[in-house]
Design a protein around this motif. Structure first.
Motif, mmCIF file in Angstrom:
data_model
loop_
_atom_site.group_PDB
_atom_site.id
_atom_site.type_symbol
_atom_site.label_atom_id
_atom_site.label_comp_id
_atom_site.label_asym_id
_atom_site.label_seq_id
_atom_site.Cartn_x
_atom_site.Cartn_y
_atom_site.Cartn_z
ATOM 1 N N VAL A 1 -6.327 -42.410 2.859
ATOM 2 C CA VAL A 1 -7.136 -43.623 2.970
ATOM 3 C C VAL A 1 -6.510 -44.715 2.108
ATOM 4 N N VAL A 2 -6.179 -45.842 2.731
ATOM 5 C CA VAL A 2 -5.523 -46.944 2.021
ATOM 6 C C VAL A 2 -6.390 -48.186 2.079
ATOM 7 N N HIS A 3 -6.242 -49.026 1.074
ATOM 8 C CA HIS A 3 -7.124 -50.194 0.966
ATOM 9 C C HIS A 3 -6.640 -51.395 1.766
ATOM 10 N N GLY A 4 -5.333 -51.480 2.022
ATOM 11 C CA GLY A 4 -4.800 -52.634 2.742
ATOM 12 C C GLY A 4 -5.118 -52.552 4.227
ATOM 13 N N ALA B 1 3.588 -34.955 8.364
ATOM 14 C CA ALA B 1 2.691 -34.029 9.067
ATOM 15 C C ALA B 1 3.391 -33.368 10.246
ATOM 16 N N ALA B 2 4.277 -34.102 10.913
ATOM 17 C CA ALA B 2 4.998 -33.537 12.058
ATOM 18 C C ALA B 2 5.911 -32.389 11.646
ATOM 19 N N GLN B 3 6.294 -32.363 10.384
ATOM 20 C CA GLN B 3 7.145 -31.289 9.871
ATOM 21 C C GLN B 3 6.343 -30.064 9.429
ATOM 22 N N LEU B 4 5.024 -30.202 9.412
ATOM 23 C CA LEU B 4 4.155 -29.129 8.922
ATOM 24 C C LEU B 4 3.170 -28.768 10.027
ATOM 25 N N PRO B 5 3.451 -27.725 10.807
ATOM 26 C CA PRO B 5 2.636 -27.443 11.990
ATOM 27 C C PRO B 5 1.185 -27.081 11.697
ATOM 28 N N ASP B 6 0.876 -26.685 10.464
ATOM 29 C CA ASP B 6 -0.505 -26.336 10.135
ATOM 30 C C ASP B 6 -1.210 -27.440 9.355
ATOM 31 N N VAL B 7 -0.704 -28.674 9.486
ATOM 32 C CA VAL B 7 -1.311 -29.817 8.794
ATOM 33 C C VAL B 7 -1.688 -30.900 9.789
ATOM 34 N N LYS B 8 -2.874 -31.456 9.612
ATOM 35 C CA LYS B 8 -3.310 -32.632 10.347
ATOM 36 C C LYS B 8 -3.612 -33.727 9.334
ATOM 37 N N VAL B 9 -3.005 -34.879 9.514
ATOM 38 C CA VAL B 9 -3.243 -36.018 8.627
ATOM 39 C C VAL B 9 -4.038 -37.077 9.373
ATOM 40 N N ILE B 10 -5.128 -37.498 8.781
ATOM 41 C CA ILE B 10 -5.928 -38.598 9.320
ATOM 42 C C ILE B 10 -5.678 -39.801 8.426
ATOM 43 N N TYR B 11 -4.954 -40.772 8.963
ATOM 44 C CA TYR B 11 -4.587 -41.974 8.209
ATOM 45 C C TYR B 11 -5.574 -43.076 8.578
ATOM 46 N N THR B 12 -6.211 -43.652 7.572
ATOM 47 C CA THR B 12 -7.267 -44.620 7.884
ATOM 48 C C THR B 12 -7.441 -45.623 6.748
ATOM 49 N N GLY B 13 -8.154 -46.679 7.040
ATOM 50 C CA GLY B 13 -8.437 -47.739 6.084
ATOM 51 C C GLY B 13 -9.056 -48.911 6.823
ATOM 52 N N PRO B 14 -9.462 -49.942 6.106
ATOM 53 C CA PRO B 14 -10.057 -51.116 6.767
ATOM 54 C C PRO B 14 -9.014 -51.898 7.558
ATOM 55 N N ASP B 15 -9.483 -52.685 8.517
ATOM 56 C CA ASP B 15 -8.570 -53.503 9.324
ATOM 57 C C ASP B 15 -7.864 -54.556 8.472
ATOM 58 N N VAL B 16 -8.588 -55.150 7.547
ATOM 59 C CA VAL B 16 -8.020 -56.057 6.553
ATOM 60 C C VAL B 16 -8.614 -55.668 5.206
ATOM 61 N N ASN C 1 -10.801 -55.218 2.352
ATOM 62 C CA ASN C 1 -12.193 -55.484 2.012
ATOM 63 C C ASN C 1 -12.678 -54.265 1.233
ATOM 64 N N TYR C 2 -13.016 -54.461 -0.029
ATOM 65 C CA TYR C 2 -13.321 -53.326 -0.896
ATOM 66 C C TYR C 2 -14.521 -52.520 -0.392
ATOM 67 N N GLU C 3 -15.567 -53.197 0.057
ATOM 68 C CA GLU C 3 -16.755 -52.483 0.522
ATOM 69 C C GLU C 3 -16.436 -51.630 1.748
ATOM 70 N N ASP C 4 -15.670 -52.192 2.678
ATOM 71 C CA ASP C 4 -15.278 -51.420 3.862
ATOM 72 C C ASP C 4 -14.397 -50.230 3.467
ATOM 73 N N MET D 1 -14.373 -48.579 0.615
ATOM 74 C CA MET D 1 -15.165 -47.519 -0.024
ATOM 75 C C MET D 1 -16.034 -46.781 0.984
ATOM 76 N N ALA D 2 -16.510 -47.467 2.008
ATOM 77 C CA ALA D 2 -17.277 -46.788 3.055
ATOM 78 C C ALA D 2 -16.399 -45.757 3.768
ATOM 79 N N ILE D 3 -15.129 -46.092 3.978
ATOM 80 C CA ILE D 3 -14.206 -45.163 4.631
ATOM 81 C C ILE D 3 -13.870 -44.000 3.693
ATOM 82 N N VAL D 4 -13.705 -44.289 2.402
ATOM 83 C CA VAL D 4 -13.484 -43.212 1.421
ATOM 84 C C VAL D 4 -14.665 -42.257 1.426
ATOM 85 N N ASP D 5 -15.883 -42.794 1.427
ATOM 86 C CA ASP D 5 -17.086 -41.949 1.451
ATOM 87 C C ASP D 5 -17.130 -41.080 2.708
ATOM 88 N N SER D 6 -16.768 -41.650 3.842
ATOM 89 C CA SER D 6 -16.751 -40.890 5.092
ATOM 90 C C SER D 6 -15.707 -39.779 5.054
#
Length: 326
Positions: A44-47, A65-80, A82-85, A87-92
């Motif tokens: 989860v990234v803030h930018g 992740a593509a090199q590790l067959p037993d790993v799934k990476v979910i990459y996520t963060g706000p569109d732009v 925004n600290y509140e957004d 933190m909501a994604i971190v909480d999720s």
């Protein structure tokens, strides 16, 4: 940090990652007769995740992740940013109870309670990337490793490298993410260094939108005509600012000296033609890539990663651009 020491960092990382990752090869026969565990890591990234800088981080994470067959990476963060957004994604992400959380610590005090609960109560290991908790070790969030730069040191390097090339009359630092502690630390390093040299400097909130930010900076230049050192903020901000300023009669590289942080094809072009003095590279690909491998080694094999793995800054000038293009 120069490119030789950055190369040494990469060498050390490869020595850590690949021999240990090879341990998993010996498990393949057994895995064929049992149901293999699938490890899920959230990054989860803030930018803004569509920002060119963060797309490179994402590429690093997904290629790891593509090199590790037993790993799934979910990459996520706000569109732009925004600290509140954010933190909501971190909480999720924490509510999903992943096997590991990789996260930017954009506000150490604001994130403290949330991450301590994830680590202490939910037993979710945390690795920090890009932005760290700069408080003393006995006070900071107890993540297992930090991969990235020291934001304050980057600001210092930005100022020192600028001073090597020109002594400005006045400087301005464009702050594109108000409330982001790492950017504030970067601004502080820049300001402290220039003020110690007797040069007045302002930190100007310009917001996340590059076009609006460029306009705010241009208005500042018109109101403060002695300003001849301008850090316009992120690479999209620089790319928006230079043509706007030149359209108003300012000559980049002559009337105003412009340093940069991070890389884009346009920034490298500007360095070659003298419009940008240099850029500082923090190798964000490594931040995304190495964090996934180190989290995997930690949760699967119990490996404890180094507490700090610096990825920058490396200084890129016209000479290094030619080397990068080889």
């Amino acid at each position: 940090m120069n490119f030789k020491s950055l190369g040494l960092t990469v060498l050390v990382l490869s020595m850590l990652i690949f021999p240990l990752a090879a341990l998993g090869e010996g498990d393949k026969g057994e895995a064929e007769t049992t149901t293999a565990k699938q490890y899920v890591f959230y990054q989860v990234v803030h930018g803004g995740i569509a920002h060119p800088f963060w797309k490179v981080v994402e590429r690093g994470a997904k290629e790891a992740a593509a090199q590790l067959p037993d790993v799934k990476v979910i990459y996520t963060g706000p569109d732009v940013y925004n600290y509140e957004d954010f933190m909501a994604i971190v909480d999720s992400a924490i509510a999903a109870k992943p096997d590991g959380l990789i996260v930017t610590i954009t506000s150490p005090q604001g994130m403290d309670e949330t991450l301590r609960r994830a680590i202490g109560q939910l037993n979710i290991p945390v690795i920090a990337i890009n932005a760290k908790d700069s408080r003393p070790e006995d006070e900071r969030i107890p993540y297992i490793s930090y991969i990235g730069e020291s934001s304050y040191d980057v600001g210092v390097a930005l100022a020192k490298e600028s001073l090597k090339r020109n002594r400005p009359k006045r400087a301005v630092f464009g702050h594109h993410a108000p409330g982001s502690i790492p950017i504030e630390e970067r601004a502080a390093g820049f300001s402290d260094t220039l003020k110690a040299a007797g040069i007045p400097v302002d930190v100007l909130d310009i917001g996340p939108d590059p076009v609006e930010g460029a306009s705010i900076l241009l208005d500042y230049l018109k109101a403060n005509p002695t300003t001849d050192l301008v850090y316009p903020a992120s690479t999209p901000h620089i790319e928006a600012f230079i043509p706007l300023a030149e359209g108003e009669g300012f000559v980049a590289g002559k009337d105003i000296m412009i340093p940069s942080i991070d890389i884009s094809p346009k920034i490298l072009e500007y360095i070659v033609n003298g419009k940008v003095m240099f850029t500082l590279d923090q190798q964000q690909y490594l931040q995304g890539y190495v964090s996934v491998h180190l989290m995997y080694l930690h949760v699967k094999y119990g490996h404890t990663p180094p507490p700090l793995l610096p990825t920058g800054p490396g200084v890129i000038t016209k000479d290094e651009v030619a080397e990068l293009k080889r």
